[in-house]
Design a protein around this motif. Structure first.
Motif, mmCIF file in Angstrom:
data_model
loop_
_atom_site.group_PDB
_atom_site.id
_atom_site.type_symbol
_atom_site.label_atom_id
_atom_site.label_comp_id
_atom_site.label_asym_id
_atom_site.label_seq_id
_atom_site.Cartn_x
_atom_site.Cartn_y
_atom_site.Cartn_z
ATOM 1 N N TRP A 1 -8.082 0.286 2.216
ATOM 2 C CA TRP A 1 -7.857 1.409 1.524
ATOM 3 C C TRP A 1 -8.734 1.715 0.225
ATOM 4 O O TRP A 1 -8.207 1.840 -0.764
ATOM 5 N N PRO B 1 -0.200 5.710 -0.715
ATOM 6 C CA PRO B 1 -0.945 6.650 -1.460
ATOM 7 C C PRO B 1 -0.261 7.420 -2.680
ATOM 8 O O PRO B 1 -0.909 8.675 -2.836
ATOM 9 N N LEU C 1 -8.538 4.669 -1.747
ATOM 10 C CA LEU C 1 -7.175 4.971 -2.497
ATOM 11 C C LEU C 1 -6.797 4.237 -3.612
ATOM 12 O O LEU C 1 -6.035 4.779 -4.237
ATOM 13 N N GLY D 1 0.854 -1.041 -0.067
ATOM 14 C CA GLY D 1 0.033 -0.082 0.040
ATOM 15 C C GLY D 1 0.921 1.201 -0.083
ATOM 16 O O GLY D 1 1.951 1.366 0.905
#
Ligand code: CA
Length: 525
Positions: free
Chosen positions: A467, A446, A470, A444
């Motif tokens: 997420w 961003p 995202l 993960g």
């Protein structure tokens, strides 16, 4: 499958390890098997999700095989059912560049894909933007603070007057002075900066802010002839420039206002443009991965690889990069090169990069992160074999050195040689002319860029759910048995056309932007 039997994924029938799919991992005593006809194996240890389990007894000194490639030599006898973690493996050394197969692969039979389009902005130089952004180029870090405030003021005061313009971006960086500007390798950061200013998403409008005494003056950054002229410029003109040290600037407000006023004609021209229907062949996609885990090479990267093949068949351009993550697959790359010249260019770039790492007393093994290892990737060989899958199966048609820009005829699959660092790779792909970015992640991240939409693909359903605002696509559904790689690949292809036409990605929705980071292998002074 009885209740004590759990799914695992082996990438190739020759592999002697498979990865555990179950969220939360498996306990000792759980039963797995390579395929429905294979014997059941009982786990000797608990194995975390994404990690490898031995499918057979492996003797000390024998290779541990994944993707039909040795990802390491067993340091001790490994019994079937054992958790095969990095401490049990000796990493193989990198293959040298002698006797590589050069352009030997048979070109896969694949029909051209026609009729796929998106809504883009046609530029005067023939390229197509997926966004309509004003970029303010800077020659040196010294002006960054002023440009940042000027960009804020342009957005606040002017942008509402030009509703067709998506954004205003200050191209800020740490280069321009305090560097050995004439060192041979300085060409890399300089051309990177030049070519980013000419990215298709900036509509061929060039506005430069300089300080006045820096080593990289505007005419060296953008010499006459290196950028498309606007209607206001004549042959031989330099770029439209605001120089902060000019005598006309009395006090801070005058320089700020000068930059804001200079933006007006560029905004007016950008604003007059409309999206128009263009062929999918106008896409220039950069693919990348970051925060990888063992699922990257099983779910997300194969989906991206399938979509890469679709794009190439549609006449588009797809760049894959990340030198340290393809180095162990050099044989596959030179084999897939379209010509001997292309294969030689691949070797040239990777061998230059080997030497660059050697100068810093490092090698490709410095690539893997603690998170990669927690995610099940034992070493760079295993990571590379999963990373290279993003490039699909078509011939490699062109090679770019770091910071170089694609020429109009350079379509199809391109190896754009860059470091694997997410921000540096993204920055260099922007310089190459990327108008859409696809990014896979397992741990993960961003990650986002201000200049270009980034479509993020999660490797696992657990990450995609956690997420949920995202990640743009959940490739974990492949491991869950919900979709095939082909279905995921088509879904990603359609999503890319929608995003290219203006649909926002999550990173755009939240305005998540990473910094541009120039790759400067030359000395600092
Ligand atoms: Ca990366």
């Amino acid at each position: 499958m009885d209740s004590s039997e759990f799914p695992v994924i082996a990438m190739h029938k020759a592999d002697n390890v498979a990865i555990v799919v179950t969220a939360g991992g498996l306990k000792a005593g759980a039963k797995v098997r390579k395929h429905p006809d294979a014997p059941l194996i009982t786990l000797i240890n608990a194995v975390p999700q994404g990690h490898k389990v031995a499918l057979t007894d492996i003797k000390a000194g024998e290779p541990v095989t994944r993707y039909k490639v040795s990802i390491g030599i067993a340091k001790q006898n490994i019994q079937a059912g054992t958790w095969v973690h990095e401490r049990l493996l000796e990493m193989p050394s990198a293959r040298n560049f002698l006797n590589l197969p050069m352009a030997t692969a048979k070109v896969p039979a694949a029909d051209a894909l026609t009729g796929y389009t998106f809504e883009g902005y046609r530029n005067s130089d023939g390229s197509v933007g997926t966004r309509n952004i004003l970029a303010v180029t800077t020659t040196v870090q010294c002006v960054a603070g002023v440009v940042d405030l000027a960009v804020q003021k342009i957005k606040q005061d002017l942008l509402p007057l030009y509703p067709n313009v998506d954004d205003v971006v200050g191209i800020e960086h740490t280069y321009g002075c305090g560097v050995a500007i004439d060192a041979p390798d300085a060409i890399i950061p300089i051309r990177t900066l030049r070519n980013i200013s000419l990215n298709p998403n900036f509509g061929n409008e060039v506005l430069v802010v300089s300080l006045g005494c820096e080593k990289l003056p505007p005419l060296r950054l953008l010499p006459p002839g290196s950028f498309p002229l606007t209607s206001e410029q004549g042959e031989g003109d330099g770029p439209h420039t605001v120089c902060l040290q000019d005598d006309q600037h009395v006090g801070f407000m005058s320089m700020l206002q000068h930059i804001v006023d200079s933006a007006r004609p560029h905004l007016a021209r950008l604003n007059a443009r409309q999206r128009e229907t263009v062929s999918a062949s106008e896409l220039v996609v950069g693919v990348q991965c970051g925060g990888s885990d063992a699922f990257s090479g099983v779910t997300a990267n194969p989906i991206v690889g399938f979509a890469t093949d679709l794009l190439v068949r549609a006449g588009a351009t797809v760049m894959f990069s990340e030198n340290t993550e393809v180095r162990d697959a050099v044989e596959q790359l030179t084999h897939r090169a379209q010509s001997v010249e292309v294969a030689q260019s691949i070797v040239r770039e990777l061998s230059w990069y080997d030497q660059y790492l050697e100068r810093g007393q490092a090698d490709r093994s410095a690539n893997t992160t603690p998170g990669n290892k927690v995610g099940g990737l034992s070493n760079i060989v295993e990571k590379a074999m999963g990373s290279i899958v993003k490039s699909g199966s078509m011939p490699i048609q062109h090679v770019l050195a770091p910071g170089e820009k694609l020429k109009p005829h350079q379509k199809g699959l391109v190896f754009a040689a860059t470091p694997a660092s997410d921000f540096i790779c993204g920055t260099l792909q922007l310089a190459a002319g990327m108008n859409l970015h696809v990014f896979t992640t397992g741990r993960g991240t961003p990650y986002g860029l201000q200049a270009c939409p980034v479509v993020k693909v999660a490797t696992r359903t657990e990450l995609a759910q956690r997420w949920h605002d995202l990640m743009d696509l959940n490739a974990g559904r492949v491991a869950d048995g919900e979709i095939s790689i082909e279905e995921g690949g088509w879904e990603l292809f359609q999503l890319m056309l929608e995003v290219a036409s203006g649909r926002q990605t999550w990173a755009e929705h939240w305005k998540l932007h990473n910094a541009l980071v120039l790759f400067n292998p030359a000395p600092i002074t």
